[in-house]
Design a protein around this motif. Structure first.
Motif, short mmCIF file in Angstrom:
data_model
loop_
_atom_site.label_atom_id
_atom_site.label_comp_id
_atom_site.label_asym_id
_atom_site.label_seq_id
_atom_site.Cartn_x
_atom_site.Cartn_y
_atom_site.Cartn_z
N ARG A 90 0.76 -1.33 0.00
CA ARG A 90 -0.05 0.07 0.02
C ARG A 90 0.79 1.18 0.12
O ARG A 90 0.64 2.22 -0.69
CB ARG A 90 -1.03 0.18 1.15
N ALA A 91 2.04 1.07 0.91
CA ALA A 91 2.88 2.40 0.73
C ALA A 91 3.58 2.51 -0.71
O ALA A 91 3.40 3.76 -1.05
CB ALA A 91 4.10 2.06 1.90
N VAL A 92 3.81 1.67 -1.10
CA VAL A 92 4.71 1.61 -2.29
C VAL A 92 3.69 2.31 -3.26
O VAL A 92 3.86 3.23 -4.34
CB VAL A 92 5.13 0.23 -3.14
N GLU A 93 2.70 1.62 -3.33
CA GLU A 93 1.29 2.13 -4.46
C GLU A 93 0.97 3.62 -4.24
O GLU A 93 0.80 4.32 -5.15
CB GLU A 93 0.22 1.44 -4.15
N HIS A 94 1.28 4.29 -2.85
CA HIS A 94 0.78 5.51 -3.05
C HIS A 94 2.26 6.41 -2.86
O HIS A 94 2.22 7.45 -2.74
CB HIS A 94 0.52 5.61 -1.21
N GLY A 95 3.35 5.82 -3.64
CA GLY A 95 4.51 6.52 -3.90
C GLY A 95 5.61 6.60 -2.92
O GLY A 95 6.55 7.59 -3.02
N ALA A 96 5.37 5.88 -1.75
CA ALA A 96 6.43 5.86 -0.60
C ALA A 96 7.39 4.97 -0.82
O ALA A 96 7.27 3.78 -1.31
CB ALA A 96 5.70 5.72 0.61
N SER A 97 8.74 5.27 -0.54
CA SER A 97 9.86 4.35 -0.45
C SER A 97 9.88 3.64 0.81
O SER A 97 9.11 4.12 1.81
CB SER A 97 11.30 5.04 -0.54
N VAL A 98 10.15 2.49 0.95
CA VAL A 98 10.07 1.48 2.37
C VAL A 98 11.35 1.08 2.68
O VAL A 98 12.48 0.76 1.89
CB VAL A 98 9.25 0.48 1.74
N VAL A 99 11.44 1.25 3.85
CA VAL A 99 12.77 0.45 4.63
C VAL A 99 12.01 -0.42 5.53
O VAL A 99 11.28 -0.18 6.39
CB VAL A 99 13.53 1.69 5.29
N THR A 100 12.75 -1.52 5.54
CA THR A 100 12.17 -2.78 6.56
C THR A 100 13.20 -3.55 7.00
O THR A 100 14.48 -3.71 6.27
CB THR A 100 11.07 -3.50 5.72
N ALA A 101 13.04 -4.32 7.98
CA ALA A 101 13.96 -5.09 8.60
C ALA A 101 13.51 -6.63 8.55
O ALA A 101 13.95 -7.38 9.34
CB ALA A 101 14.39 -4.49 10.19
N ASN A 102 12.44 -6.76 8.09
CA ASN A 102 11.78 -7.95 7.84
C ASN A 102 12.41 -9.07 7.03
O ASN A 102 11.68 -9.04 5.86
CB ASN A 102 10.17 -7.57 7.56
N LYS A 103 13.10 -9.69 7.65
CA LYS A 103 13.86 -10.68 6.55
C LYS A 103 12.80 -11.96 6.44
O LYS A 103 12.70 -12.69 5.28
CB LYS A 103 15.14 -11.35 7.32
N ALA A 104 11.89 -12.19 7.48
CA ALA A 104 10.80 -13.36 7.17
C ALA A 104 10.08 -12.90 5.91
O ALA A 104 9.84 -13.85 5.05
CB ALA A 104 9.99 -13.42 8.42
N LEU A 105 9.59 -11.68 5.84
CA LEU A 105 8.75 -11.25 4.73
C LEU A 105 9.62 -11.18 3.30
O LEU A 105 8.99 -11.66 2.37
CB LEU A 105 8.11 -9.95 5.14
N LEU A 106 10.44 -10.84 3.42
CA LEU A 106 11.44 -10.65 2.12
C LEU A 106 12.05 -12.07 1.80
O LEU A 106 11.83 -12.45 0.45
CB LEU A 106 12.92 -9.76 2.52
N ALA A 107 12.10 -13.11 2.72
CA ALA A 107 12.57 -14.27 2.24
C ALA A 107 11.18 -15.21 1.83
O ALA A 107 11.35 -16.14 1.03
CB ALA A 107 13.25 -15.09 3.39
N ALA A 108 10.18 -14.75 2.02
CA ALA A 108 8.73 -15.61 1.56
C ALA A 108 8.43 -14.88 0.35
O ALA A 108 7.80 -15.63 -0.55
CB ALA A 108 7.83 -15.30 2.74
N ASP A 109 8.35 -13.54 0.24
CA ASP A 109 7.77 -12.72 -0.84
C ASP A 109 8.56 -11.64 -1.52
O ASP A 109 7.81 -10.90 -1.99
CB ASP A 109 6.40 -12.40 -0.09
N GLY A 110 9.85 -11.58 -1.17
CA GLY A 110 10.55 -10.66 -1.82
C GLY A 110 10.41 -10.11 -3.21
O GLY A 110 10.18 -9.02 -3.38
N PRO A 111 10.41 -11.00 -4.13
CA PRO A 111 10.27 -10.76 -5.53
C PRO A 111 9.18 -9.98 -5.67
O PRO A 111 9.12 -8.93 -6.39
CB PRO A 111 10.34 -11.91 -6.34
N ALA A 112 8.05 -10.37 -5.26
CA ALA A 112 6.75 -9.31 -5.58
C ALA A 112 6.88 -8.10 -5.14
O ALA A 112 6.31 -7.10 -5.56
CB ALA A 112 5.41 -9.98 -4.76
N LEU A 113 7.57 -7.99 -3.93
CA LEU A 113 7.66 -6.55 -3.21
C LEU A 113 8.73 -5.82 -4.12
O LEU A 113 8.46 -4.38 -4.38
CB LEU A 113 8.08 -6.78 -1.71
#
Ligand SMILES: NC(=O)C1=CN([C@@H]2O[C@H](COP(=O)(O)OP(=O)(O)OC[C@H]3O[C@@H](n4cnc5c(N)ncnc54)[C@H](O)[C@@H]3O)[C@@H](O)[C@H]2O)C=CC1
Ligand SMILES: N[C@@H](CC=O)C(=O)O
Ligand code: NA
Length: 432
Positions: A90-113
């Protein structure tokens, strides 16, 4: 200059420190970015807790979905898959850049993000997700992008390193050491993620993807945690002049047809005490990167904890805010190599096998015969007696495939003269 609006999602161990840095370092950060960083909101699960941050109480909100729509930069330190994933999208769709520390999410679904961020023309940065404060992902993505990385090997989970270190040096029990790691802010919300190595496996997936320009997800990573590592394993390692460490290993390998592949695994292993990774204490992390032209590089530092992790988060916040100020985005991921993942069965390493055996003639010959039958060459054998006076046979092998070693262990378990296979640990860091 127009301020860069920053929204913070989550105010736990890491979020609290990020909020603190954003407020206490505001002037210096503004000078570095070229525009003030304005904290426009902090999404929390429950309002009303005094977090001792001294920020305007009206900044706290439970409506993260609304908050992300009015920010230029969104910092996600909630953790877990949902709602973190939806909020980032949602942040990305609204034009925001994102900083995350969330390895669990990136390892599961990184490419889509990553794709969503690229499509929206914004940054998605995640230096804090691997090895806490240590600058590691940016060196892999940017500094080493002109080289060919061949191997990444390291300790990437602070909690398990703390636990194993305590078991090695102070004889502390497993549960007590985990509790201490939780109290110090190293552990994940559910420490199962640490001790069962889901956390380290997620980090290995991120490292392998960046290092080899390919896509590796959590499911591709062979994962063994430290819950099976016993005091007897630690003692056996000590007797061999070794320590037990949880290692993440990402290597180039070959697939069944001899094509290029990657091998990505996380498991406990014995390391000689003189190996540089053996000296990594407490919650510190260390990662070796081997590249064809650069040779061996070592990255070392605090791998967990609120303040160190916030340092990496803030490095990314400044980077993406600078891009906002000048317009455009920084370098993203490349996954052009599309490498196959080598099965664990084909992975080659050395093993330390501890057997409780009958103490009578012919035992050694029978045991050696089983290793030989599976093509596993023995480097050293030692017989000793445990504290109860029972015979213990220790076999250290030369390099063998995981499949051959598993078959050997299965057959050893069937032998009458073997009471039990008391421990099997891989041995890394040697040249044999
Ligand atoms: N603690 C550490 O040493 C490190 C943590 N990380 C990562 O940083 C992230 C955050 O970790 P911690 O701060 O340690 O976790 P934490 O559990 O201390 O903090 C997470 C916070 O998010 C809040 N939260 C949960 N759902 C929410 C929602 N829907 N809206 C708003 N807030 C919500 C929770 O109430 C909690 O306060 C995780 O992805 C973790 O893997 C990464 C590196 C190191
Ligand atoms: N739980 C993790 C935190 C950092 O990623 C760890 O112990 O390393
Ligand atoms: Na890092």
């Amino acid at each position: 200059m127009e301020p860069v609006k920053v929204a913070l999602l989550g105010c736990g161990v890491v979020g609290t420190e990020v909020a603190r840095l954003l407020t206490t370092q505001a002037d210096e950060l503004a000078a570095r970015v070229g525009a003030p960083l304005e904290l426009v909101g902090i999404a929390v699960r429950r309002l009303g807790r005094d977090r001792g941050l001294g920020v305007d109480p009206s900044l706290f909100t439970t409506d993260a979905e609304e908050l992300v729509t009015r920010a230029d930069v969104v910092v996600e330190v909630i953790g877990g898959i949902e709602p973190a994933r939806s909020l980032i999208l949602r942040a990305v769709e609204h034009g925001a850049s994102v900083v995350t520390a969330n390895k669990a999410l990136l390892a599961a679904d990184g490419p889509a993000l990553y794709e969503a961020a690229a499509k929206a023309g914004v940054d998605l940065y995640y230096e804090a997700s691997v090895a806490g404060a240590i600058p590691l992902l940016r060196p892999l993505r940017e500094s080493l992008v002109g080289d060919r990385v061949t191997r990444v090997l390291g300790i990437v989970n602070g909690t398990t390193n703390y636990v194993l270190d305590q078991m090695d040096t102070s004889g502390m029990g497993f549960s007590e050491a985990v509790e201490q790691a939780q109290a110090l802010g190293y552990a994940e919300a559910d420490p199962t993620a640490d001790v069962e190595a889901f956390d380290a496996a997620a980090k290995a997936a991120i490292l392998a993807s960046l290092a080899f320009h390919t896509r590796v997800s959590l499911d591709d990573v062979h994962r063994e945690g430290i819950t099976e590592v016993s005091a007897a394993d630690v003692r056996a390692a000590q007797l061999q002049g070794c320590v037990v460490k949880l290692l993440a290993i990402c290597e180039r390998g070959t697939d069944a047809d001899g094509g290029e592949a990657v091998s990505v695994r996380v498991h406990p292993a014995m390391l000689p005490r003189e190996h540089q990774l053996a000296g990594v204490r407490g919650a510190f992390n260390a990662v070796y990167v081997e590249a064809e032209s650069a040779g061996q590089l070592m990255f070392y530092g605090p791998g967990a904890g609120g303040q160190p992790t916030a340092s990496a988060v803030m490095g990314d916040v400044v980077a993406v805010a600078r891009h906002k100020v000048v317009g455009g985005r920084g370098p993203g991921e490349s996954a052009y190599a599309q490498l196959a993942v080598q099965p664990m069965a084909d992975t080659v390493t050395r093993y330390h096998v501890r057997l409780d055996v009958a103490d009578k003639p012919g035992v050694l010959a029978q045991v050696a015969g089983v290793f030989a039958a599976h093509g596993v060459s023995i480097e050293a054998v030692q017989q000793r007696h445990d504290d109860a006076g029972r015979a213990v046979l220790v076999v250290v092998t030369h390099s063998a495939t995981d499949a051959a070693l598993s078959a050997t262990v299965d057959e050893l378990e069937q032998l009458d003269i073997v009471d039990s296979v008391a421990g099997v640990l891989r041995v890394e860091g040697g040249d044999a």
